[in-house]
Design a protein around this motif. Structure first.
Motif, mmCIF file in Angstrom:
data_model
loop_
_atom_site.group_PDB
_atom_site.id
_atom_site.type_symbol
_atom_site.label_atom_id
_atom_site.label_comp_id
_atom_site.label_asym_id
_atom_site.label_seq_id
_atom_site.Cartn_x
_atom_site.Cartn_y
_atom_site.Cartn_z
ATOM 1 N N ILE A 4 11.220 44.033 66.676
ATOM 2 C CA ILE A 4 12.242 43.539 67.595
ATOM 3 C C ILE A 4 11.831 43.752 69.046
ATOM 4 O O ILE A 4 12.310 43.045 69.945
ATOM 5 N N THR A 87 11.720 48.328 64.892
ATOM 6 C CA THR A 87 12.323 47.796 63.672
ATOM 7 C C THR A 87 11.792 46.387 63.416
ATOM 8 O O THR A 87 11.720 45.560 64.324
ATOM 9 N N VAL A 92 15.998 43.459 61.064
ATOM 10 C CA VAL A 92 17.046 43.274 62.078
ATOM 11 C C VAL A 92 18.009 42.176 61.627
ATOM 12 O O VAL A 92 19.230 42.326 61.722
#
Length: 281
Positions: A4, A87, A92
């Motif tokens: 992310i 992440t 996500v």
């Protein structure tokens, strides 16, 4: 592995809990965003408010206060879900879908705000990285909610809240337009009509001023976007994702070869496609 960190928004618009809902609405319009993070003096996030939160709060708040008198701290969502910047992107997407939310706040080890990840970011990622993988009909939402153009804006807002959706298609036998939460939030003061009428104030609507005594007459036709862009059910999902990003919209009516409305493609649908990807992508 894409994380992310690669796609999140690092410059986040924030407000103070004491700022008014009117100020928050104006900031959303000014920056072209649909959510704002509320932070404390230590830069730690305290809450978040979205257009959906704003509309839902105004529909249920039963005092005579105007939105310039209501602090955002009363309407914000305080149950924050945060992630760290490494992440994986499909993870996500899965978190957003599992929690039924459209954004995640990215924090560092000290829980300080570092960015925000939204379904818009996931849509942009899918449109650029996943060309030729899926067709639109594989992930579109079938049987979309539709309203007639003569329905009041209060009815439209209630339908959105009831179905937990951010847009409805307007039609009377065919596709006429689309009303989004952004359209409803833009006329947010109209959802507090008693205050407006008592003070004989004006509402700014679609580039003109409307006397407050007329706000009860607002309909879907008055606030909808006419002749919205549509996509074919068999088109590449990545093309649909790029269309949403290019035009700054979050939903596209889906038609078949007979020009009948068969669904709607949203950023949530694009997020579902991202969630289906392997973590190694």
């Amino acid at each position: 592995m894409d994380t992310i960190r690669d796609i999140m928004v690092k410059t986040v618009i924030v407000v103070d809990p004491s700022d008014s809902l009117l100020y928050v609405k104006d900031q959303m319009i000014k920056h072209g965003i649909s959510r704002i993070v509320i932070t404390g003096e230590d830069a730690r996030p305290l809450g978040i408010i979205t257009e959906k939160d704003l509309v839902k709060f105004l529909l249920t708040e039963d005092t005579d206060r105007g939105i310039d008198e209501i602090p955002v701290g009363e309407a914000m969502s305080k149950s924050l879900i945060t992630i760290i910047s490494d992440t994986a992107i499909p993870e996500v997407a899965r978190i957003m879908l599992d929690r039924d939310i459209s954004s995640l706040i990215v924090v560092d080890k000290k829980e300080k705000l570092r960015g925000i990840a939204t379904k818009t970011d996931l849509c942009l990622y899918y449109g650029s990285k996943c060309i030729g993988i899926h067709q639109i009909h594989e992930f579109m939402t079938a049987d979309p909610v539709m309203v007639e153009p003569s329905k009041s804006i209060f009815f439209v807002a209630s339908i959105m809240t009831e179905h937990n959706i951010s847009r409805v298609i307007v039609g009377d036998g065919g596709l006429m337009g689309i009303v989004t939460l952004s359209d409803v939030a833009m006329v947010g003061p109209a959802l507090k009509p008693r205050k407006l009428v008592s003070e004989r104030r004006y509402v700014f609507l679609k580039d003109f001023l409307m006397p407050s005594r007329n706000i009860m007459l607002l309909t879907a036709r008055d606030v909808m976007t006419s002749n919205p862009i549509s996509v074919h059910r068999d088109a590449d999902l990545a093309d649909g994702a790029r269309l949403m990003i290019r035009h700054g919209i979050s939903g596209l009516p889906v038609i078949n070869s007979s020009n009948q409305i068969v669904g709607i493609l949203t950023k949530s649908d694009a997020a579902r496609a991202v969630a289906s990807l392997g973590n190694g992508r």
